[in-house]
Every structure is written in C-alpha cells, then in structure tokens.
Design a protein around this motif. Sequence first.
Motif, PDB file in Angstrom:
ATOM      1  N   GLU A 213      -5.379  -4.873   4.099  1.00 39.46           N
ATOM      2  CA  GLU A 213      -5.292  -4.064   2.870  1.00 39.46           C
ATOM      3  C   GLU A 213      -5.183  -4.973   1.635  1.00 39.46           C
ATOM      4  O   GLU A 213      -5.644  -4.608   0.549  1.00 39.46           O
TER       5      GLU A 213
ATOM      6  N   ASP B 136       0.815  -1.213   0.000  1.00 35.85           N
ATOM      7  CA  ASP B 136       0.000   0.000   0.000  1.00 35.85           C
ATOM      8  C   ASP B 136       0.855   1.273   0.000  1.00 35.85           C
ATOM      9  O   ASP B 136       1.006   1.941  -1.035  1.00 35.85           O
TER      10      ASP B 136
ATOM     11  N   HIS C  61     -12.319   2.439   4.929  1.00 33.35           N
ATOM     12  CA  HIS C  61     -11.537   3.422   5.670  1.00 33.35           C
ATOM     13  C   HIS C  61     -12.378   4.504   6.354  1.00 33.35           C
ATOM     14  O   HIS C  61     -11.903   5.146   7.285  1.00 33.35           O
TER      15      HIS C  61
ATOM     16  N   VAL D 173      -9.294  -1.052   9.570  1.00 35.21           N
ATOM     17  CA  VAL D 173      -9.716  -1.303   8.181  1.00 35.21           C
ATOM     18  C   VAL D 173     -10.495  -2.618   8.092  1.00 35.21           C
ATOM     19  O   VAL D 173     -11.499  -2.698   7.376  1.00 35.21           O
TER      20      VAL D 173
ATOM     21  N   HIS E 182      -4.059   0.509  12.434  1.00 30.46           N
ATOM     22  CA  HIS E 182      -4.810   0.924  11.249  1.00 30.46           C
ATOM     23  C   HIS E 182      -5.492  -0.252  10.540  1.00 30.46           C
ATOM     24  O   HIS E 182      -6.683  -0.204  10.235  1.00 30.46           O
TER      25      HIS E 182
HETATM   26 MG    MG Z   1      -5.130   1.994   4.688  1.00 30.97          MG
END
Ligand code: MG
Length: 379
Positions: free
Chosen positions: A196, A148, A258, A281, A277
């Motif tokens: 992700e 990412d 997100h 997500v 994070h």
């Molecule tokens: Mg992200």
Amino acid sequence: MTPASARMDNPSLITVPVPLGERAYDILVGRGLIDTAGARIAALGARAAAIVTDEHVGPLYAAALTASLEAQGLRVSMITLPPGEATKSYASLERVCDAVLAARIERGDLVVALGGGVIGDLAGFAAAVVRRGVRFVQVPTTLLSQVDSSVGGKTGINSRYGKNLVGAFHQPSLVIADTALLDTLPIRERRAGYAEVVKYGLIDDERFFAWCEANWQGVFAGGPERDEAVAQSCRAKAAVVVRDEHETGDRALLNLGHTFGHALEKLTAYDSRRLVHGEGVAIGLSQAFRFSAFLGLCPPADAERVEVHLNAVGLPTRLSQVPGGCGTVDALLDAMAQDKKVKGGALTFILARGIGRSFIAPGIEADQVRTFLTGEISA
Ligand code: MG
Ligand code: NAD
C-alpha cells in the motif's frame, strides 16, 4: 498539546494534519509515541477511554498504553478480541458496543483502537453507533493500518454478502502511529502493508516511488525511513480524503491494484494462509501496470520497474504466484465484474499512463480484459 511541545518530547515526531473542517484531526508518526499517548489523548478532554485490541497486540502493548492513560487520570477499560478478519463481525460489534456501554463511555469520552485494520474498522464502527457516535482514537499497530486503514474514516464490519458492507464514515479524533510497534509485526504482514505504501507513489508521485526503490530496506528495518514512509503515505491518503471524503469521485484512485487484488482474494476464499490483502494488492498493482502497457497506455518499462521493485521486497506480482492457483480466466473475470460495477459489458479500472500517472478508466471492455488475462495466466 502544541506541535512544538510535542516535538520536544520526541524529536522524531512528524505531524500530518487532516484538514476536514470540524472533523479535522492530526496523524502523529514516530518511534516510541505509545509512551506519551496518554498525554496526547487526555488533551482531547476525555475522562474515560475504552481500549479495543486483539489477542496478539494486547499482550504486547496494552499495558504501556493503559499506564500512559492512567498517568493522566483517565479511567481505562479494555476489551480483547480474537485476531483475524473473522472478528469484523456482527457478534464482535455487539461485544464491543456492550463493553463500551458497560465502561460508561459518554459522548465526551473515547474509544481507543489498539491494533491493525481489523480492530480499527470494528472499534471505529462501534464508536460511530454507540450513543449515536462517540469519539475515537486510532493507535494502528500494523504497517497497513498506519498507512491506510486508520486514516480517512471508513469503518465497518463484514456481512455474509461480502467484506465491509456494513459500516459508517466516522473520522477519528487523533491517529497515533508509533512506528516502533511494527518491530514485532511478522515479515509477511510488513510486506503486505508495504504494497500500500508503494501504491501511493504509483498513483501520483513518481518521486516517492523512486524514494521507495532507494530506501525500502530502511523502511523494513525500522530506521527513520520507516517514519518517513508512513508519514508520506498518510499525507497522500489525507490529500485524497480531504478532496473526496465520502468517495464520490477521485478517492477511487486509492483502489489502484485493488480490482485484481480483490478478485484474487475472493478466488482464494479470503484464506490468509494463501493470500493476504497486501499480497493481492501487490499482484494487482503489477497487473494494473501490465494491463496498461497491454492497452498501449503505459511504457512497458514502467510496468517492468513496478514488478522489479515489488519482487525486490519479496512481494508476488504474477497470477501464477497465487498459492494453489487463481482459477480460470472466466472465474477471474467474474470476480472482477462483481467487485466493480459493470456498465453495458464495460468495467471501470484504475490504470496508469506511467509511474505516478494513474487515472480512473471507465469503459474497459470485458473482451480486452479476457485477452489480457489469457496471456497473464500462463506468464
Ligand atoms: Mg487496500
Ligand atoms: P489485522 O488487523 O488482521 O492484523 C494483521 C495481524 O497482525 C493480526 O494477526 C494482528 O493480531 C497482528 N498484529 C497487529 N499488530 C501487530 C504488532 N504490532 N505486532 C505483532 N502482531 C501484530 O490486519 P491489517 O492488515 O492491519 O488490516 C486488515 C483490515 O483492514 C481488513 O479488514 C481491511 O478490510 C481493513 N482495511 C480498512 C481500510 C479502511 O479504510 N478502513 C483500508 C484498508 C484495509
């Protein structure tokens, strides 16, 4: 170095091109690439390299990278910063810029980011502003940064007003994703990055999601499946970035999961002991699908399938799984409204008509979100 000769060095090398015209670059994915990174970086024509890393990654990998660069005759310097999100600060930016200048890095030389997304974002931003822009190479060391943050050219730091609010678009000249480096990554960080990976399948590639369901164990264990997952994620991100380099249109699809995720991070005070994070997500992806089903847009069975897979790898999917709780419905709505621009009481979400069928949905009424969240908070 041509792709063919590079492949001779490393039979497992996968090259993902990012065709951005004069800012085009390659993402190289494979096990053990750090040992030949020097030759690949030297091929960019630099005479000096300033490595930026953190105190977790430096002791593990900086010596190998330095040796590989020095073997090519490059002059190498290094700055090591404390690990963690707090390092994406004005103070660190000053330290990195000064270290790069002290190392006499010229326009033709390189900044090399060796670390996760924190180091990549910070070093990339420093490279964007030192001497009004020097080139930089990403050597991402977390799954999240390999799939990412190292791709796409968004760089920056945090301000007291929020995350990533000060930054620049500055594309790297090369990305070297050595998947063996992920062997030392804590399992929680591996899972967070994997959220992700799954996201790319959910956005527009049902086959890749099905591949993830069948192959996730190999991705975690470090088999060839890991290289394939990283490469496929980079292909997906690169395709979106090439269509919309500066996020004026459908790059927003990458924000699937997100809106909910960022709100949860905010409500847990960005405390990584509670939520990182990727965990936000994961909950966000599941919530986006459950909300889509709630609105009658997506078959409930697809939302169920998303949740089953995320749970299988050990990721959370429900609001009730946020350690310490996620607060009230109103607090959640407030946090979401701040994340997304609200137009006349309506919010923009990334929703889905099914797995691999995500779309940008403007005009979602706050009341619909409230009713949905009221049901979710106790689910
Ligand atoms: Mg992200
Ligand atoms: P991170 O850089 O903080 O790394 C996570 C932790 O893992 C750190 O403690 C780090 O020291 C450690 N670590 C890194 N590599 C390791 C390795 N190989 N072995 C052992 N430990 C290792 O976090 P991250 O998740 O990589 O990145 C998060 C950041 O990325 C956030 O600041 C986020 O805003 C940013 N981001 C940027 C973009 C973008 O497009 N620029 C996209 C997504 C996220």
